[in-house]
Design an enzyme around this catalytic site. Structure first.
Site, PDB file in Angstrom:
ATOM      1  N   CYS A 238       0.718  -1.307   0.092  1.00 59.30           N
ATOM      2  CA  CYS A 238       0.055  -0.045  -0.073  1.00 59.30           C
ATOM      3  C   CYS A 238       0.889   1.231  -0.094  1.00 59.30           C
ATOM      4  O   CYS A 238       1.901   1.306   0.654  1.00 59.30           O
ATOM      5  CB  CYS A 238      -0.913   0.115   1.117  1.00 59.30           C
ATOM      6  SG  CYS A 238      -1.693  -1.304   1.375  1.00 59.30           S
TER       7      CYS A 238
ATOM      8  N   ARG B 107       5.250   0.195  -6.105  1.00 56.13           N
ATOM      9  CA  ARG B 107       5.419  -0.696  -4.944  1.00 56.13           C
ATOM     10  C   ARG B 107       4.249  -1.942  -4.860  1.00 56.13           C
ATOM     11  O   ARG B 107       4.253  -2.871  -3.867  1.00 56.13           O
ATOM     12  CB  ARG B 107       4.668   0.069  -3.648  1.00 56.13           C
ATOM     13  CG  ARG B 107       5.824   1.214  -3.221  1.00 56.13           C
ATOM     14  CD  ARG B 107       4.900   2.486  -2.191  1.00 56.13           C
ATOM     15  NE  ARG B 107       4.646   1.643  -0.765  1.00 56.13           N
ATOM     16  CZ  ARG B 107       5.410   1.774   0.189  1.00 56.13           C
ATOM     17  NH1 ARG B 107       6.476   2.518   0.186  1.00 56.13           N
ATOM     18  NH2 ARG B 107       5.123   1.299   1.153  1.00 56.13           N
TER      19      ARG B 107
ATOM     20  N   TRP C  32      -3.036  -2.798  -1.436  1.00 61.06           N
ATOM     21  CA  TRP C  32      -2.670  -4.106  -1.758  1.00 61.06           C
ATOM     22  C   TRP C  32      -3.210  -4.987  -0.843  1.00 61.06           C
ATOM     23  O   TRP C  32      -3.064  -4.565   0.527  1.00 61.06           O
ATOM     24  CB  TRP C  32      -1.250  -4.171  -1.536  1.00 61.06           C
ATOM     25  CG  TRP C  32      -0.416  -5.379  -2.066  1.00 61.06           C
ATOM     26  CD1 TRP C  32      -0.324  -5.608  -3.275  1.00 61.06           C
ATOM     27  CD2 TRP C  32      -0.078  -6.536  -1.188  1.00 61.06           C
ATOM     28  NE1 TRP C  32       0.286  -6.929  -3.191  1.00 61.06           N
ATOM     29  CE2 TRP C  32       0.495  -7.572  -1.926  1.00 61.06           C
ATOM     30  CE3 TRP C  32      -0.171  -6.856   0.209  1.00 61.06           C
ATOM     31  CZ2 TRP C  32       0.998  -8.753  -1.559  1.00 61.06           C
ATOM     32  CZ3 TRP C  32       0.302  -8.055   0.782  1.00 61.06           C
ATOM     33  CH2 TRP C  32       0.582  -8.953  -0.205  1.00 61.06           C
TER      34      TRP C  32
ATOM     35  N   ASN D 176      -1.745   2.193   5.897  1.00 59.05           N
ATOM     36  CA  ASN D 176      -1.011   1.203   5.502  1.00 59.05           C
ATOM     37  C   ASN D 176      -0.718   0.453   6.698  1.00 59.05           C
ATOM     38  O   ASN D 176      -0.585   1.024   8.003  1.00 59.05           O
ATOM     39  CB  ASN D 176       0.306   1.630   5.158  1.00 59.05           C
ATOM     40  CG  ASN D 176       0.191   2.331   3.600  1.00 59.05           C
ATOM     41  OD1 ASN D 176      -0.898   2.103   2.953  1.00 59.05           O
ATOM     42  ND2 ASN D 176       1.347   2.596   3.214  1.00 59.05           N
ATOM     43  N   GLY D 177      -0.789  -0.887   6.454  1.00 65.01           N
ATOM     44  CA  GLY D 177      -0.265  -2.005   7.591  1.00 65.01           C
ATOM     45  C   GLY D 177      -1.559  -2.676   8.175  1.00 65.01           C
ATOM     46  O   GLY D 177      -2.617  -2.775   7.118  1.00 65.01           O
TER      47      GLY D 177
ATOM     48  N   GLU E 257      18.349 -17.312  -6.949  1.00 65.92           N
ATOM     49  CA  GLU E 257      17.827 -16.001  -7.400  1.00 65.92           C
ATOM     50  C   GLU E 257      17.350 -16.029  -8.851  1.00 65.92           C
ATOM     51  O   GLU E 257      16.342 -15.340  -9.289  1.00 65.92           O
ATOM     52  CB  GLU E 257      18.874 -15.013  -7.219  1.00 65.92           C
ATOM     53  CG  GLU E 257      18.896 -13.766  -8.057  1.00 65.92           C
ATOM     54  CD  GLU E 257      17.887 -12.840  -7.168  1.00 65.92           C
ATOM     55  OE1 GLU E 257      17.109 -13.335  -6.230  1.00 65.92           O
ATOM     56  OE2 GLU E 257      17.353 -11.759  -7.740  1.00 65.92           O
TER      57      GLU E 257
ATOM     58  N   LYS F  45      13.322 -14.584  -9.847  1.00 63.54           N
ATOM     59  CA  LYS F  45      13.274 -13.740 -10.920  1.00 63.54           C
ATOM     60  C   LYS F  45      12.383 -14.283 -12.024  1.00 63.54           C
ATOM     61  O   LYS F  45      11.643 -13.497 -12.363  1.00 63.54           O
ATOM     62  CB  LYS F  45      14.622 -13.303 -11.460  1.00 63.54           C
ATOM     63  CG  LYS F  45      14.790 -11.978 -11.757  1.00 63.54           C
ATOM     64  CD  LYS F  45      15.050 -10.884 -10.709  1.00 63.54           C
ATOM     65  CE  LYS F  45      14.879 -11.412  -9.459  1.00 63.54           C
ATOM     66  NZ  LYS F  45      14.785 -10.439  -8.500  1.00 63.54           N
TER      67      LYS F  45
ATOM     68  N   LYS G 261       6.646  -4.087  -3.959  1.00 64.76           N
ATOM     69  CA  LYS G 261       8.115  -3.942  -3.870  1.00 64.76           C
ATOM     70  C   LYS G 261       8.679  -3.932  -2.581  1.00 64.76           C
ATOM     71  O   LYS G 261       9.552  -4.290  -2.217  1.00 64.76           O
ATOM     72  CB  LYS G 261       8.468  -2.442  -4.349  1.00 64.76           C
ATOM     73  CG  LYS G 261       9.897  -2.061  -4.452  1.00 64.76           C
ATOM     74  CD  LYS G 261      10.527  -2.594  -5.566  1.00 64.76           C
ATOM     75  CE  LYS G 261      12.036  -2.579  -5.493  1.00 64.76           C
ATOM     76  NZ  LYS G 261      12.765  -3.480  -6.034  1.00 64.76           N
TER      77      LYS G 261
HETATM   78  C1  AGP Z   1      12.575  -9.497  -5.317  1.00 63.47           C
HETATM   79  O1  AGP Z   1      12.816  -9.617  -6.630  1.00 63.47           O
HETATM   80  C2  AGP Z   1      11.728  -9.409  -4.544  1.00 63.47           C
HETATM   81  N1  AGP Z   1      10.575  -8.700  -5.237  1.00 63.47           N
HETATM   82  C3  AGP Z   1      11.741  -9.671  -3.076  1.00 63.47           C
HETATM   83  O2  AGP Z   1      12.034 -10.893  -2.952  1.00 63.47           O
HETATM   84  C4  AGP Z   1      12.478  -8.632  -2.289  1.00 63.47           C
HETATM   85  O3  AGP Z   1      13.730  -9.072  -2.662  1.00 63.47           O
HETATM   86  C5  AGP Z   1      12.261  -9.081  -0.751  1.00 63.47           C
HETATM   87  O4  AGP Z   1      10.715  -8.606  -0.492  1.00 63.47           O
HETATM   88  C6  AGP Z   1      13.018  -8.302   0.098  1.00 63.47           C
HETATM   89  O5  AGP Z   1      13.088  -6.922  -0.004  1.00 63.47           O
HETATM   90  P1  AGP Z   1      13.979  -5.796   0.438  1.00 63.47           P
HETATM   91  O6  AGP Z   1      15.382  -5.921   0.001  1.00 63.47           O
HETATM   92  O7  AGP Z   1      13.502  -4.463   0.196  1.00 63.47           O
HETATM   93  O8  AGP Z   1      14.129  -6.093   2.025  1.00 63.47           O
END
Ligand code: AGP
Length: 607
Positions: A2, A27, A73, A99-100, A480, A484, A602
């Site tokens: 959010c 986000r 969200w 938010n939260g 990773e 991705k 995000k």
């Molecule tokens: C990665 O592509 C992600 N969307 C997700 O896994 C992210 O790395 C994770 O939520 C941690 O986020 P941060 O690095 O902002 O803590």
């Protein structure tokens, strides 16, 4: 996750709110809304769907100079127009964005319903609007404080009352909130990206604080009404950095920025005289560093994978036991915090709830936690006992790419410092520095010719399952790569140690399930090649990511992508980039929303 934006000032509020919400799109969200006050009435417009849908319903000349906006969200309640924020109380006098998660919302709602309140949404947030209205006796700030005192859970809240035009009140507990100080105008947002087009002067609101603002000024207090004196910070990000600079997507832009972002993370942090690193923010003397006998990296998602690579490097250079820990798991495990352990909370956003709470738990037990963050002034950066900014510049695409390689850079520098205090000679340190400094140029070489990776994506993008396989320091790279691909293209992908496939995953091998092997020229290369042969023998398509000049790999694999030859500890940098591009190109082939994949956020600010 959010997003919040609020405005009060002389300008029309609606366009500022909509533009702020657009900047928060990255986000992740599923609905959006604004509420603008004009001539003693609120004009509430909210919609499930994208901000462009919302914009289509906002008259261009919507009057009003004070308003709030939100991207939702969904957590409590489905994605509908009604559940979108802002919410109001039944009389429509109070409006809020939140938010939260309000953990005790059901109990509060039951109580309010018993008193005659009628709720119209399925959300937890609506109770906040009802509570503020209930408490209101002519003082919005007081009502917000009384309302949030009843709330258990996390919140970043902004509230308005129809009887107090031009006035916003924000409160924070666990969800970020930042005040933007303009010239005769004020902003409130969950994230500086929403406001840096208007001001770079910001005040970070902390947990337990309340901010009250009008166009001309603001004051901050705690929940007991004590004044809290806050410093104004200056945001160094430029507006252009959060725009696409000619790239079709932020993800591609950010992948291509890596030579530069890694160089930035290294800048001023190498001490050539002693062949070591220099990280000013650690807040630890050499004597204290010498006392450290264990390192733990707390993180989630991509940051966790970076932590896994870094743990390997720390053990190998400095001979210190090191491990990456999933922050979400550590917190509830009653972790053993040892006196001479050092923790790193590693987070691009610096706001990830799992990582933040794990950090607080370790600190509560007396542990020392340093932050490895990208977002300057983020909660983890502020609350940690020191740390390192990775200086990637804003990462807007939901899928993290450049933050991964910059996190590696910062943690490799730390490993170098620790290594040079222990096992590494000057000459070893010098060679390591040379290898690390070569990485940006080597990544540039990969980026200079992406045609083979695009062709690979065209060939395989219709597959529904993928395996990514690596070993040793490149095992986390396989994890990773799989993350991705699944995030942006929705292809089911699993990452494994190549050695592990014979313990189960090999049952998945068939002609429609490609195996993507990471094959550096290190001590494990021959073992990985054997694993490739095992897959080939079972009719599984094999893709190899290998080192230039490795012709043997080409005899086994169906397709090979080459990376430049490097020091073997540097391969995670070089191997991850083609897998980022592969994920990106597969997503394009499949027509996916690359920058805002479905269901993802995000910055994951809820547990
Ligand atoms: C990665 O592509 C992600 N969307 C997700 O896994 C992210 O790395 C994770 O939520 C941690 O986020 P941060 O690095 O902002 O803590």
């Amino acid at each position: 996750m959010c997003g919040i934006i609020g405005y009060c000032g002389p300008r029309a509020a609606a366009p500022i709110l909509i533009e702020g919400l657009k900047r928060l799109e990255y986000r992740g969200y599923d609905s959006a809304g604004i509420n603008v006050e004009h001539d003693g009435a609120f004009q509430l417009i909210k919609r499930a769907g994208k901000i462009n849908d919302l914009r289509a319903h906002v008259p261009e000349d919507l009057p009003g100079h004070t308003g709030i906006g939100h991207t939702r969200w969904a957590t409590h309640g489905s994605v509908t127009d009604t559940n979108a924020h802002p919410h109001t109380d039944p009389t429509g006098a109070v409006t809020i964005v939140h938010n939260g998660i309000i953990e005790n919302y059901q109990a509060l709602k039951n109580r309010l319903e018993a008193e005659g309140h009628v709720f119209v949404t399925e959300t937890d947030s609506e109770v906040v609007a009802h509570l503020v209205a209930d408490m209101y006796d002519g003082d919005l700030e007081k009502a917000v404080k009384e309302a949030v005192s009843l709330v258990k859970g996390t919140y970043g809240i902004v509230a308005m009352h129809i009887d107090e035009p031009g006035h916003l009140v924000g409160a924070r507990n666990g969800s970020p909130l930042v005040l933007g100080v303009g010239d005769g105008e004020m902003f409130l947002a969950s994230d500086v990206t929403a406001i840096i087009a208007h001001t770079k002067q910001v005040v970070y609101i902390e947990d337990g604080e309340v901010v009250s603002l009008t166009a001309d000024g603001y004051h901050t207090t705690d929940l007991r009404n004590n004044t809290v004196v806050k410093e104004i910070d200056h945001v160094s990000w430029e507006l252009e950095e959060i725009e696409k600079a000619g790239f079709p997507h932020f993800m591609e832009k950010e992948i291509f920025e890596q030579p530069e972002s890694i160089a930035r993370a290294l800048k001023g942090r190498i001490d050539p005289e002693y062949a070591t690193g220099h990280l000013g923010g650690l807040n630890l003397t050499n004597r204290e560093l010498l006392d450290i006998n264990r390192v733990k990296i707390l993180a989630a998602g991509t940051s966790y994978h970076a932590g896994m690579v870094a743990a390997y490097v720390l053990e190998s250079l400095a001979r210190i036991p090191a491990s990456a820990e999933l922050a979400s798991e550590l917190r509830y495990r009653n972790p053993i915090v040892e006196r001479n352990s050092l923790y790193f909370a590693t987070s691009q956003s610096g706001e990830t709830a799992d990582t933040l709470y794990a950090m607080r738990e370790v600190q509560r037990k007396g542990g020392r936690v340093l932050g490895i963050c990208n977002v300057v002034g983020s909660t983890i950066a502020r609350e940690s006992d020191g740390g390192v900014y990775i200086h990637s510049g804003p990462e807007i695409a939901v899928a993290s790419t450049k933050a991964f390689t910059s996190q590696l850079t910062a943690l490799y520098l730390f490993a170098l410092i620790m290594g040079r205090m222990r096992d590494m000679s000057y000459e070893q340190g010098r060679r390591f520095v040379e290898a690390l400094e070569a990485v940006p140029q080597q990544i540039q070489q990969i980026l200079d010719d992406t045609m083979p990776i695009q062709a690979l994506a065209r060939k395989y993008a219709r597959c529904e399952n993928f395996l990514f396989l690596g070993r040793g320091i490149n095992y986390p790279v396989a994890l990773e790569a799989a993350l991705k691909l699944k995030e942006v293209s929705y292809i089911h992908a699993e990452g494994y140690s190549a050695a592990e496939i014979k313990h189960g995953p090999i049952a998945l091998i068939n002609p429609d399930t490609p195996s993507f092997f990471i094959v550096p020229d290190d001590g494990l290369r021959d073992k990985v090649i054997n694993n490739m042969k095992e897959v080939k023998a079972r009719s599984g398509p094999v893709i190899a990511l290998a080192v230039e000049g490795d012709h043997e790999v080409a005899l086994i694999a169906d397709d090979v992508i080459y990376v430049p030859k490097a020091n073997e500890l540097m391969y995670p940098f070089l191997m991850v980039v083609p897998t980022q591009l592969f994920g990106y190109y597969c997503a394009l082939e499949r027509g996916c929303n690359v920058d805002q994949p479905r269901n993802l956020a995000k910055s994951v600010t809820v547990e």
